[in-house]
Design a protein around this motif. Structure first.
Motif, PDB file in Angstrom:
ATOM      1  N   UNK A 433      35.506  59.820  17.929  1.00 16.03           N
ATOM      2  CA  UNK A 433      34.313  60.134  16.752  1.00 16.03           C
ATOM      3  C   UNK A 433      32.928  60.159  16.771  1.00 16.03           C
ATOM      4  N   UNK A 434      33.077  58.911  18.137  1.00 11.21           N
ATOM      5  CA  UNK A 434      30.978  59.318  18.428  1.00 11.21           C
ATOM      6  C   UNK A 434      31.208  60.466  19.557  1.00 11.21           C
ATOM      7  N   UNK A 435      31.646  60.707  20.351  1.00 12.19           N
ATOM      8  CA  UNK A 435      32.442  61.508  20.926  1.00 12.19           C
ATOM      9  C   UNK A 435      31.301  63.068  20.017  1.00 12.19           C
ATOM     10  N   UNK A 436      32.612  62.661  19.347  1.00 10.14           N
ATOM     11  CA  UNK A 436      32.554  64.615  18.210  1.00 10.14           C
ATOM     12  C   UNK A 436      31.441  64.387  17.750  1.00 10.14           C
ATOM     13  N   UNK A 437      30.713  63.729  17.025  1.00 12.62           N
ATOM     14  CA  UNK A 437      29.852  63.801  16.485  1.00 12.62           C
ATOM     15  C   UNK A 437      28.624  63.395  17.193  1.00 12.62           C
TER      16      UNK A 437
END
Length: 779
Positions: A433-437
């Motif tokens: 989630x951190x990477x994608x956002x």
């Protein structure tokens, strides 16, 4: 043949739905059918002194009018849906009634029912009924409902206390004495409606000559409805057929057993020997369909100075409304989720459930989970600020480590069983989630740049856990026809989950056929006799594994018979494209259809013990529920003048075990997020001091539209559940659960110069304006 499980196969039920060929309850038209309309209370609390229905009975076109007195000995309260947990628990069961008899206890409670030649006539005649009511003081405020001098919702009780339950883990007070940081806050969460696209409806047809009752019902639990109706009317279960056809959204409130209308419409059909239809209108839906979410928490979190959680404590009030047919399911779910996906060694939770003069509370998508997640995530956000820690890092520091599973919480869950998280690997989901956002890029580069331009932009990132797939069991029957088509019957109903496709994929893989060759029947108690229903994110866990088990047995029968006919060992056979073949000699084959015909000879003798047909029935019940996990991330921009929120990006990283169909899974998440956005920023049921609902229309109750729902990016990770052969976990409520927490975090982040905290839900543009304004003027 390529496996279909895990493939993005389009829903095969959609052509019927999109072209108007799907059956809904209101589509049922029967010869001689009459229509019902209910007279409902306009007052939240009043004593019934008398009812005069004479004018309504004389109204042209009216066939009958019924009150509680007219029901005679057939009048009785409805069943308790969920018994209280064993042990030292205070619980006062007070279940709803088919028609109010002595008192009305909430606005919308039915008092009488008119049966007429049309709904229009029935509605007009309802206005002719005169009810003499003595007004009583109202219990509208949850926080004063348990005061010693509060009016009594139920006169036979000493107070409005419906239940009292305490759960403990570890030694909270000892942990408190050693804590470096103690965060204490009051958290207030208000009611909302499910607001399904299709309202409730019931059609009942009693066949006097055949002694058969057929009911079409917008229920999520057709088989329990059948069982209850049979018991209530002194019929065998085989004399009652309940059909839950396509349903335009369930979301929890359509589980309740039995709504007054589900009792009255079949009863009237039996009295009049006529088919009867009742369809709920939208105003009725606001007043007569169950609601959820109202809780008030005094909450506390203990931490070390390094940010490790030592304990969580919360004492809370839960509003059950006028009756408590659903027991402690919702507050138990709140208790089970108030520690999130974190290792919390010490825990204390005390809940008092109060009766009020409001609509009954039963599960709405999430069913107590959003409240628990909101509590723990808000406390953790506040702790992160006090400790000057990054909100992502403090969460990663406290996640249950992957090697700790299965992880025992040492409290009980909604099934009264020990709460155990079966499996998980939480940090990779957060990392995804951190990477994608683009979390770090946003906070380090984008946000400062946009803030310098005067924009109020914020980011939120919130994990959640969801207990899913509760028992007790579901079942399925599968048989192969001589045509080669596969028939599947299961007791669960469908309200848009894509069962007709995902369940067919399971069967197709086991039997080597195309998904289009699998015909599924759901929610018809005559087609399949046993089951519990569609709720609690359990379809892909419990029903899917029952279907898988049944398909495996049929596969074994296919291989055994084909081995005999083809004179080849079973281990050398393969199922592909609707045929059984000898793997290295493809010309030696037989179609499943021909094999089915061979399995059901019409002449001659068979070996003793032979079962005809290629058919099997199997059941599956989990040892305990599977725990799914996910992380939602969102970037928003807030208009400081209107307080409207523009969601720039929305990301969901989800781990729900084995994925049956990513396309359907994403649709479930999209729908859940949409409902969560409503729960967070738009949808609040507003009651006044007389427990009158002030926004009982879609003009006033703000359901998000397509304009408010962003494009939702979904990332999948898989940690298989060890509790079932498919390795599945539920996902039906996952989209909804963390959204209020996410909104609170992102909004606070969008106003870094305003030192305020969001401790209530739902918000609204007006409420956010008030929160910010109060802070600015120092209130």
């Amino acid at each position: 043949m390529k496996k279909s499980i895990g493939e993005r196969i389009k829903r095969n039920e959609d052509p019927r739905l999109l072209t108007g060929r799907a059956l809904f309850v209101d589509d049922v038209q029967l010869a001689g059918m009459l229509h019902a309309a209910f007279l409902r209370s306009d007052y939240a609390h009043a004593r019934i002194k008398g009812i005069d229905a004479s004018a309504a009975r004389e109204h042209p076109g009216v066939v009958a009018v019924f009150t509680a007195e007219d029901m005679g000995e057939d009048w009785a309260p409805g069943p308790s849906n969920v018994a209280p947990p064993p042990g030292d628990v205070v619980f006062h069961s007070r279940t709803h009634v088919p028609l109010a008899k002595d008192k009305v206890r909430y606005v919308g409670e039915p008092i009488a029912v008119v049966v007429a030649e049309s709904r229009y006539i029935a509605e007009d005649a309802v206005e002719d009924i005169f009810v003499d009511l003595e007004m009583l003081d109202v219990v509208a405020d949850l926080e004063t409902a348990l005061d010693p001098d509060a009016p009594l919702v139920h006169d036979d009780l000493d107070s409005n206390l419906a239940a009292h339950l305490i759960q403990d883990k570890g030694d909270y007070q000892a942990a408190r004495a050693t804590a470096d940081v103690i965060v204490t806050r009051k958290i207030d969460i208000d009611r909302g409606a499910a607001a399904a696209m299709e309202n409730r409806g019931v059609v009942a047809d009693w066949d006097e000559k055949g002694q058969q009752l057929t009911v079409w019902d917008t229920t999520q639990a057709p088989i329990p409805i059948r069982n209850g109706l049979a018991a209530r009317h002194g019929l065998s279960q085989s004399q009652v057929r309940v059909i839950a056809p396509f349903i335009g959204g369930g979301f929890g409130p359509k589980i309740l057993l039995h709504y007054p209308e589900e009792i009255m419409i079949p009863w009237i059909s039996i009295q009049l020997c006529k088919p009867i239809k009742w369809i709920e209108d939208r105003r009725e839906n606001f007043h007569a369909t169950t609601q959820e979410r109202r809780q008030v928490h005094e909450a506390e979190m203990l931490l070390t100075r390094e940010g490790k959680i030592l304990g969580v404590s919360h004492t809370f009030l839960h509003d059950t409304g006028a009756y408590d047919p659903y027991g402690l399911t919702i507050p138990l779910n709140t208790q089970s989720h108030a520690t999130g996906g974190y290792h919390v060694p010490n825990y204390h939770s005390e809940v008092k459930v109060a009766f009020t003069n409001k609509m009954i509370t039963t599960p709405v998508r999430g069913a107590g989970r959003p409240q628990g997640i909101f509590l723990v995530e808000r406390l953790l956000d506040i702790a992160a600020k006090e400790l000057e820690m990054d909100p992502v890092e403090i969460r990663k520091l406290n996640f249950i480590p992957s090697e700790a599973f299965p992880y025992e919480r040492e409290i009980i869950d909604q099934a009264f069983s020990p709460l155990i998280f079966d499996s998980g690997n939480y940090q990779p989901v957060m990392d995804k989630a951190v990477e994608t956002i683009g979390y770090h890029h946003f906070i380090n580069e984008e946000q400062p740049r946009l803030q310098a331009e005067g924009k109020h932009v914020g980011i939120g990132i919130t994990p959640f856990v969801e207990t899913t797939g509760v028992g007790p069991y579901e079942g399925a029957r599968i048989n192969i026809e001589p045509s080669g088509k596969i028939n599947v019957a299961t007791g669960v109903g469908t309200q848009g989950q894509g069962h007709f496709t995902s369940f067919a994929q399971i069967v197709a893989d086991q039997l080597g056929v195309d998904v289009g060759d699998v015909n599924l029947v759901t929610g018809d108690s005559t087609e399949f006799h046993w089951g519990t229903g569609t709720f609690a994110s359990r379809g892909a866990v419990v029903a899917a594994n029952a279907i898988n088990a049944s398909a495996k047995i049929v596969r074994e029968k296919v291989l055994k018979l084909a081995s005999k006919i083809l004179e080849a060992p079973e281990e050398e056979l393969e199922l592909e494209d609707g045929y059984v073949r000898v793997a290295d000699i493809p010309r030696m084959s037989i179609s499943l259809g021909d094999l089915a015909a061979e399995a059901n000879p019409l002449r001659g003798a068979v070996e003793p013990g032979t079962e005809p047909g290629l058919e099997a029935t199997a059941y599956f019940g989990p040892q305990y529920g599977a725990a799914a996990f996910g992380v939602h991330a969102m970037i928003i921009e807030v208009d400081p003048e209107t307080m409207m929120i523009d969601i720039k990006r929305y990301v969901v990283a989800e781990d729900c075990g084995t994925i049956l169909n990513p396309l359907i899974l994403e649709g479930q998440i999209h729908g859940g997020v949409a409902m969560g956005i409503g729960n967070a920023y738009f949808e609040q049921l507003i009651y006044d001091e007389n427990a009158q609902l002030l926004n009982a229309s879609l003009a006033d109750y703000l359901v998000p539209t397509a304009c408010e729902i962003p494009t939702i990016e979904v990332e999948h990770l898989e940690t298989r559940s060890p509790l079932n052969p498919l390795g599945t976990k539920g996902v039906g409520e996952a989209g909804t659960i963390p959204v209020p927490s996410l909104f609170a975090q992102a909004i606070e982040n969008a106003f870094p110069d305003h030192d305020f905290e969001i401790l209530e839900m739902p918000l609204s543009p007006n409420k956010l304006f008030e929160i910010l304004h109060k802070k600015e003027v120092g209130q």
